[in-house]
Design a protein around this motif. Structure first.
Motif, short mmCIF file in Angstrom:
data_model
loop_
_atom_site.label_atom_id
_atom_site.label_comp_id
_atom_site.label_asym_id
_atom_site.label_seq_id
_atom_site.Cartn_x
_atom_site.Cartn_y
_atom_site.Cartn_z
N SER A 1 10.87 5.82 -4.31
CA SER A 1 10.22 6.30 -5.38
C SER A 1 9.81 5.03 -6.64
O SER A 1 8.84 5.01 -7.13
N ASP A 2 10.91 4.51 -6.71
CA ASP A 2 10.92 3.39 -7.85
C ASP A 2 9.96 2.12 -7.40
O ASP A 2 9.27 1.66 -8.13
N VAL A 3 10.18 1.91 -6.21
CA VAL A 3 9.25 0.76 -5.35
C VAL A 3 7.94 1.34 -5.42
O VAL A 3 6.97 0.48 -5.97
N LEU A 4 7.49 2.37 -5.36
CA LEU A 4 5.97 2.67 -5.07
C LEU A 4 5.55 3.01 -6.51
O LEU A 4 4.60 2.83 -6.95
N GLY A 5 6.60 3.53 -7.46
CA GLY A 5 6.11 3.65 -8.87
C GLY A 5 5.73 2.44 -9.37
O GLY A 5 4.64 2.40 -10.19
N ALA A 6 6.47 1.18 -9.06
CA ALA A 6 6.41 -0.23 -10.02
C ALA A 6 4.76 -0.56 -9.24
O ALA A 6 4.15 -0.98 -10.02
N ALA A 7 4.70 -0.37 -7.89
CA ALA A 7 3.42 -0.92 -7.45
C ALA A 7 2.29 -0.19 -7.78
O ALA A 7 1.15 -0.71 -8.22
N SER A 8 2.47 1.17 -8.02
CA SER A 8 1.31 1.85 -8.55
C SER A 8 0.96 1.48 -9.98
O SER A 8 -0.22 1.35 -10.25
N GLU A 9 1.90 1.19 -10.77
CA GLU A 9 1.64 0.97 -12.02
C GLU A 9 0.95 -0.42 -12.11
O GLU A 9 -0.08 -0.55 -13.02
N ARG A 10 1.12 -1.37 -11.53
CA ARG A 10 0.55 -2.69 -11.23
C ARG A 10 -0.78 -2.57 -10.81
O ARG A 10 -1.64 -3.08 -11.22
N ALA A 11 -0.96 -1.62 -9.63
CA ALA A 11 -2.41 -1.48 -9.14
C ALA A 11 -3.33 -0.74 -10.22
O ALA A 11 -4.37 -1.35 -10.32
N ARG A 12 -2.74 0.10 -10.99
CA ARG A 12 -3.55 0.95 -11.97
C ARG A 12 -3.92 0.11 -13.22
O ARG A 12 -5.07 0.02 -13.82
N ALA A 13 -2.98 -0.76 -13.69
CA ALA A 13 -3.19 -1.85 -14.58
C ALA A 13 -4.43 -2.78 -14.18
O ALA A 13 -5.18 -3.12 -15.05
N GLY A 14 -4.38 -3.33 -12.74
CA GLY A 14 -5.28 -4.37 -12.63
C GLY A 14 -6.57 -3.75 -12.08
O GLY A 14 -7.56 -4.25 -12.14
N ALA A 15 -6.73 -2.55 -11.85
CA ALA A 15 -8.06 -2.07 -11.07
C ALA A 15 -7.97 -0.35 -11.60
O ALA A 15 -7.45 0.45 -10.61
N PRO A 16 -8.02 0.00 -12.78
CA PRO A 16 -7.92 1.49 -13.13
C PRO A 16 -8.92 2.43 -12.42
O PRO A 16 -8.58 3.58 -12.28
N THR A 17 -10.06 2.05 -11.94
CA THR A 17 -11.05 2.77 -11.36
C THR A 17 -10.99 3.10 -9.72
O THR A 17 -11.76 3.90 -9.31
N VAL A 18 -9.82 2.13 -9.20
CA VAL A 18 -9.90 2.14 -7.73
C VAL A 18 -8.92 3.59 -7.49
O VAL A 18 -7.94 3.71 -7.97
N ARG A 19 -9.52 4.23 -6.49
CA ARG A 19 -8.76 5.18 -5.83
C ARG A 19 -7.50 4.89 -4.94
O ARG A 19 -7.47 3.99 -4.29
N LEU A 20 -6.28 5.34 -5.68
CA LEU A 20 -5.17 4.99 -5.22
C LEU A 20 -4.24 6.09 -4.62
O LEU A 20 -4.31 7.23 -4.93
N SER A 21 -3.72 5.73 -3.50
CA SER A 21 -2.56 6.53 -2.80
C SER A 21 -1.51 5.82 -2.37
O SER A 21 -1.50 4.59 -2.27
N SER A 22 -0.34 6.53 -2.10
CA SER A 22 0.83 5.82 -1.75
C SER A 22 1.72 6.72 -0.52
O SER A 22 1.41 7.75 -0.41
N GLU A 23 2.51 5.97 0.23
CA GLU A 23 3.06 6.56 1.36
C GLU A 23 4.41 5.93 1.77
O GLU A 23 4.49 4.72 1.54
N VAL A 24 5.51 6.66 2.12
CA VAL A 24 6.66 6.14 2.34
C VAL A 24 6.92 6.50 3.71
O VAL A 24 6.55 7.71 4.34
N LEU A 25 7.14 5.62 4.93
CA LEU A 25 7.39 5.84 6.13
C LEU A 25 8.95 5.13 6.21
O LEU A 25 9.14 4.04 6.02
N HIS A 26 9.45 6.08 7.24
CA HIS A 26 10.76 5.76 7.60
C HIS A 26 10.95 5.02 9.12
O HIS A 26 11.05 5.83 9.75
#
Length: 273
Positions: free
Chosen positions: A46-71
């Motif tokens: 959750s921390d890894v994806l949270g930091a990555a999502s924050e970077r993505a939104r800062a760089g391209a706030p209008t891009v539709r964003l999703s995330s996923e964890v696969l074991h």
């Protein structure tokens, strides 16, 4: 449904740089961006994806964003996700990479196995940030470069920049030293002239993307050297990869390995269709 641009994240700085690049690319092509974190066991997902999502939104706030964890192991998860992706985007190094390694093992494995284009984001900030205005594509003799050429033209069109098409050739090794061999010029007579190889490879895509300025470079040098030199002033280097005969995956030869490990800018490996 628009297929996404998929970026692998593992918490490393290199993967966050890949997220920055991928966010710009998703915006450029009007694609959704999907963040994928894969690990057999990861309490920090959750921390890894949270930091990555924050970077993505800062760089391209209008891009539709999703995330996923696969074991699963990262390479297998990414290759599987790439079966329905515009491209897979990876950092050049991951968490836990061995000191001295120029390319992470996951990035190399994915580049050799994926069904879609694989982008390895490498190089200094000015190369990752599209400050040069050139997309370079390597063109080989035969049909192995067709898909890569179309990908490169599409990139140059989306970026509003120049395409630099490089075809490198050299006299066959030993042409002057083996008495029993035919003269090198007799061997070369059965091949198309290098300039024609380049023109033939570019023709269809150049007609489709008529607004893209093209610089043609025919260079009598080893291809690895020619491509790395061209990439020194580029935002992106595009190379093709043939599929293995009778086996899964791609043939990542010496040229592809050289640019993946040493290019000063992001590299795209495009599977031949």
């Amino acid at each position: 449904m628009t297929i996404p641009l998929v970026v692998g994240v593992d918490g490393s700085e290199a993967s966050l740089e890949a997220v920055d690049w991928a966010a710009d690319e998703a915006y450029r092509h009007e694609l959704p961006l999907h963040l994928l974190h894969a690990a057999a066991r990861s309490r920090e997902a959750s921390d890894v994806l949270g930091a990555a999502s924050e970077r993505a939104r800062a760089g391209a706030p209008t891009v539709r964003l999703s995330s996923e964890v696969l074991h699963d192991d990262a390479a297998s998860a990414l290759v599987d996700k790439g079966r329905n992706a515009f491209a897979l985007v990876l950092g050049s190094r991951g968490i836990g990479g061995l000191a001295g390694m120029l390319l992470g093992s996951v990035s190399l494995a994915v580049a050799a196995r994926a069904d879609c284009p694989v982008v390895v984001v490498r190089g200094a900030a000015e190369h990752r940030g599209a400050e040069f205005g050139d997309v370079v594509v390597g063109v080989e003799d035969g049909e192995g470069s067709g898909t890569a050429v179309h990908f490169a033209f599409r990139e140059a069109h989306a970026r509003g920049c120049r395409l630099v098409a490089v075809h490198a050739w050299n006299t066959p090794f030993g042409a002057f030293t083996t008495p029993q061999a035919p003269p090198w010029y007799a061997l070369e007579a059965h091949r198309r002239p290098p300039a024609q190889v380049l023109d033939d490879a570019l023709r269809g895509a150049a007609e489709r993307y008529g607004d893209v300025p093209v610089s043609r470079r025919v260079i009598e040098d080893p291809a690895r050297q020619a491509l790395l030199e061209a990439a020194s002033g580029a935002d992106l280097l595009v190379v093709g990869a043939r599929r293995r005969q009778g086996h899964l995956g791609l043939q990542l030869g010496l040229i592809n390995h050289a640019v993946l490990h040493h290019a000063p800018c992001p590299v795209v490996v495009v599977p031949q269709i």
